[in-house]
Scaffold this active site. Structure first.
Site, PDB file in Angstrom:
ATOM      1  N   HIS A  16       0.866  -1.194   0.000  1.00 41.83           N
ATOM      2  CA  HIS A  16       0.000   0.000   0.000  1.00 41.83           C
ATOM      3  C   HIS A  16       0.896   1.235   0.000  1.00 41.83           C
ATOM      4  O   HIS A  16       1.324   1.714   1.050  1.00 41.83           O
ATOM      5  CB  HIS A  16      -0.922  -0.027   1.231  1.00 41.83           C
ATOM      6  CG  HIS A  16      -1.981   1.026   1.213  1.00 41.83           C
ATOM      7  ND1 HIS A  16      -3.317   0.763   1.453  1.00 41.83           N
ATOM      8  CD2 HIS A  16      -1.922   2.369   0.965  1.00 41.83           C
ATOM      9  CE1 HIS A  16      -4.017   1.883   1.377  1.00 41.83           C
ATOM     10  NE2 HIS A  16      -3.179   2.883   1.075  1.00 41.83           N
ATOM     11  N   HIS A  18       1.249   4.957  -2.204  1.00 42.64           N
ATOM     12  CA  HIS A  18       0.765   5.866  -3.249  1.00 42.64           C
ATOM     13  C   HIS A  18       1.965   6.548  -3.912  1.00 42.64           C
ATOM     14  O   HIS A  18       2.810   7.126  -3.220  1.00 42.64           O
ATOM     15  CB  HIS A  18      -0.134   6.950  -2.653  1.00 42.64           C
ATOM     16  CG  HIS A  18      -1.413   6.401  -2.058  1.00 42.64           C
ATOM     17  ND1 HIS A  18      -2.612   6.453  -2.721  1.00 42.64           N
ATOM     18  CD2 HIS A  18      -1.662   5.780  -0.884  1.00 42.64           C
ATOM     19  CE1 HIS A  18      -3.555   5.912  -1.957  1.00 42.64           C
ATOM     20  NE2 HIS A  18      -3.002   5.490  -0.838  1.00 42.64           N
ATOM     21  N   ASP A  20       2.136   9.340  -5.619  1.00 39.05           N
ATOM     22  CA  ASP A  20       2.222  10.783  -5.335  1.00 39.05           C
ATOM     23  C   ASP A  20       2.548  11.063  -3.871  1.00 39.05           C
ATOM     24  O   ASP A  20       2.952  12.184  -3.532  1.00 39.05           O
ATOM     25  CB  ASP A  20       0.942  11.531  -5.771  1.00 39.05           C
ATOM     26  CG  ASP A  20      -0.337  10.838  -5.353  1.00 39.05           C
ATOM     27  OD1 ASP A  20      -0.288   9.672  -4.917  1.00 39.05           O
ATOM     28  OD2 ASP A  20      -1.413  11.457  -5.454  1.00 39.05           O
ATOM     29  N   GLY A 171      -9.229   8.596  -1.378  1.00 38.93           N
ATOM     30  CA  GLY A 171      -9.825   9.912  -1.176  1.00 38.93           C
ATOM     31  C   GLY A 171     -10.561  10.021   0.152  1.00 38.93           C
ATOM     32  O   GLY A 171     -10.390   9.183   1.039  1.00 38.93           O
ATOM     33  N   HIS A 198      -9.962   1.539   0.222  1.00 34.96           N
ATOM     34  CA  HIS A 198      -9.640   2.240   1.463  1.00 34.96           C
ATOM     35  C   HIS A 198     -10.935   2.294   2.270  1.00 34.96           C
ATOM     36  O   HIS A 198     -11.897   2.957   1.845  1.00 34.96           O
ATOM     37  CB  HIS A 198      -9.223   3.683   1.188  1.00 34.96           C
ATOM     38  CG  HIS A 198      -7.823   3.879   0.730  1.00 34.96           C
ATOM     39  ND1 HIS A 198      -7.401   3.570  -0.531  1.00 34.96           N
ATOM     40  CD2 HIS A 198      -6.731   4.385   1.388  1.00 34.96           C
ATOM     41  CE1 HIS A 198      -6.110   3.883  -0.646  1.00 34.96           C
ATOM     42  NE2 HIS A 198      -5.682   4.383   0.504  1.00 34.96           N
ATOM     43  N   GLU A 201     -11.038   3.769   7.661  1.00 37.60           N
ATOM     44  CA  GLU A 201      -9.910   4.647   8.021  1.00 37.60           C
ATOM     45  C   GLU A 201     -10.482   5.944   8.618  1.00 37.60           C
ATOM     46  O   GLU A 201     -10.236   6.256   9.770  1.00 37.60           O
ATOM     47  CB  GLU A 201      -9.058   4.951   6.778  1.00 37.60           C
ATOM     48  CG  GLU A 201      -7.871   5.862   7.054  1.00 37.60           C
ATOM     49  CD  GLU A 201      -7.195   6.372   5.778  1.00 37.60           C
ATOM     50  OE1 GLU A 201      -7.831   6.376   4.711  1.00 37.60           O
ATOM     51  OE2 GLU A 201      -6.024   6.794   5.872  1.00 37.60           O
ATOM     52  N   ASP A 278       1.851   3.545   3.023  1.00 36.98           N
ATOM     53  CA  ASP A 278       0.823   4.477   2.526  1.00 36.98           C
ATOM     54  C   ASP A 278       1.477   5.598   1.703  1.00 36.98           C
ATOM     55  O   ASP A 278       1.450   5.553   0.480  1.00 36.98           O
ATOM     56  CB  ASP A 278      -0.021   5.052   3.667  1.00 36.98           C
ATOM     57  CG  ASP A 278      -1.427   5.460   3.225  1.00 36.98           C
ATOM     58  OD1 ASP A 278      -1.779   5.196   2.060  1.00 36.98           O
ATOM     59  OD2 ASP A 278      -2.167   6.044   4.047  1.00 36.98           O
TER      60      ASP A 278
HETATM   61  N1  HPA Z   1      -6.701   7.376   2.414  1.00 35.86           N
HETATM   62  C1  HPA Z   1      -7.368   7.807   1.335  1.00 35.86           C
HETATM   63  N2  HPA Z   1      -6.775   8.313   0.288  1.00 35.86           N
HETATM   64  C2  HPA Z   1      -5.451   8.419   0.289  1.00 35.86           C
HETATM   65  C3  HPA Z   1      -4.698   8.007   1.385  1.00 35.86           C
HETATM   66  C4  HPA Z   1      -5.359   7.463   2.494  1.00 35.86           C
HETATM   67  O1  HPA Z   1      -4.753   7.061   3.513  1.00 35.86           O
HETATM   68  N3  HPA Z   1      -3.409   8.250   1.077  1.00 35.86           N
HETATM   69  C5  HPA Z   1      -3.388   8.776  -0.157  1.00 35.86           C
HETATM   70  N4  HPA Z   1      -4.622   8.897  -0.656  1.00 35.86           N
HETATM   71 ZN    ZN Z   2      -3.709   4.888   1.060  1.00 34.16          ZN
END
Ligand code: HPA
Ligand code: ZN
Length: 340
Positions: A16, A18, A20, A171, A198, A201, A278
């Site tokens: 996991h 990202h 960016d 998002g 996701h 969270e 993440d």
């Molecule tokens: N949650 C949702 N969107 C995201 C996250 C996250 O932890 N990190 C990057 N985009």
């Molecule tokens: Zn994420």
């Protein structure tokens, strides 16, 4: 004193991550240079790229993506960024990773979503280890067409080795609940696209339940699963892996008191917990630091560390050939059993 569980030549998996969220100041400088974009001096740049101390929620956290996204609006920049992130992961001992990004966030200056996907796949070609690509749809309003296009691209490029491996939904979960995405994931399931979501969270257990009902193969975070005991049991029974990310959860305040993070509870109950970063650059972390953090918070030992890695191999959106190679590189038994 016991030997620390993380050592210099250790090998890791990150499921996991990202793209960016992996733009370090050094990578940002390179991307800026390539495009003739002036960036602020070091201290300010770091401030713009990293989560601020006053971050109170996932919504605040998501604002940190503004500069990385500005730097990632051309094919060349996306491919170069992917290459640099892979190189850095390899230096950190990562032997398998799944890198995710939302192609629709890279269309501000003329790229199509497909251009963006091809650019990242180009970058992944030079990755020194096997890496999968996960395409993220985005929570939001008025982007149904964009999400449908991401789904179509996932279907088009789907392959266990070398193309897209799966789809995701990222998002602002608290603002745009998972139940709004039923149709999207029904379509994904119809097309045989594996997906992670996701969930749990910034929103509660119901969000995870929706994701499971949609047919999610894995859950991103899943922190709030414990709020519904029957759901936790269902997730255990189905063997649905949780992609947990400790530093991220602290910074987004998904968990207020990290000593009470449910990570260990899930792990002891037999849920398939995995440990991931993440957004390593935004959080100023890396995968080794996440394992050290789990040791510091919960006292995980070497055997538990190997179990987390074995869980990650099992959870990977990869074919058996890749999994066998990754197990060998991690020194894990071929059958998946974890010894003492
Ligand atoms: N949650 C949702 N969107 C995201 C996250 C996250 O932890 N990190 C990057 N985009
Ligand atoms: Zn994420």
């Amino acid at each position: 004193m016991d030997r620390p569980i993380v050592n210099r030549n250790d090998r890791f998996i990150d499921l996991h991550l990202h793209l960016d969220g992996a733009v370090t100041p050094l990578i940002a400088r390179r991307l800026g240079e390539m495009q003739g974009m002036a960036l602020p001096e070091d201290e300010l740049l770091e401030k713009q790229l990293c989560v601020p101390p006053e971050c109170l929620s996932l919504n605040d956290f998501l604002r940190c993506f503004e500069l990385p996204l500005t730097l990632l609006q051309t094919r060349e920049a996306l491919a170069e960024c992917t290459k640099l992130v892979c190189k850095s992961l390899a230096e950190q001992g990562v032997v398998y990773a799944e890198i995710r990004f939302a192609p629709q966030l890279h269309c501000q200056r003329g790229m199509s979503q497909e251009d963006a996907v091809r650019a990242v796949l180009d970058g992944l070609e030079s990755c020194p280890f096997d890496a999968g690509l996960i395409l993220c749809c985005m929570r939001g309003r008025g982007n149904e067409k964009e999400n449908a296009e991401t789904l179509a691209l996932t279907a088009k490029y789907l392959s266990a080795e070398g193309g897209a491996a799966a789809m995701d939904l990222a998002g602002a979960e608290a603002l745009f609940p998972t139940r709004n995405y039923r149709e999207l994931f029904e379509n994904a399931a119809d097309k045989g696209i594996p997906f992670t979501i996701h969930a749990g969270e910034a929103d509660g257990a119901d969000s995870i339940r929706e994701a499971v009902n949609f047919g999610a193969s894995r859950i991103g975070h899943g922190v709030r699963c414990f709020e519904d005991g029957a759901l936790a049991e269902l997730v255990r029974e189905k063997g649905i892996p949780l992609e947990m990310c400790l530093t991220s959860n602290r910074q987004t305040h998904a968990v207020e008191n990290m000593a009470e993070h449910p990570f260990m509870r899930y792990f002891s109950q037999g849920l398939k917990v995995t440990l991931n970063t993440d957004d390593p650059a935004i959080e100023r972390t890396d995968i080794a630091a996440e394992y050290r953090y789990a040791e510091e918070l919960f006292g995980i030992d070497g055997k538990q560390k190997r179990q987390l890695l074995e869980n990650a191999v099992e959870a990977a959106f990869a074919g058996e050939r890749v999994k066998a190679r990754v197990r060998a590189e991690l020194g894990l038994a071929a059958g998946g059993a974890v010894d003492g």
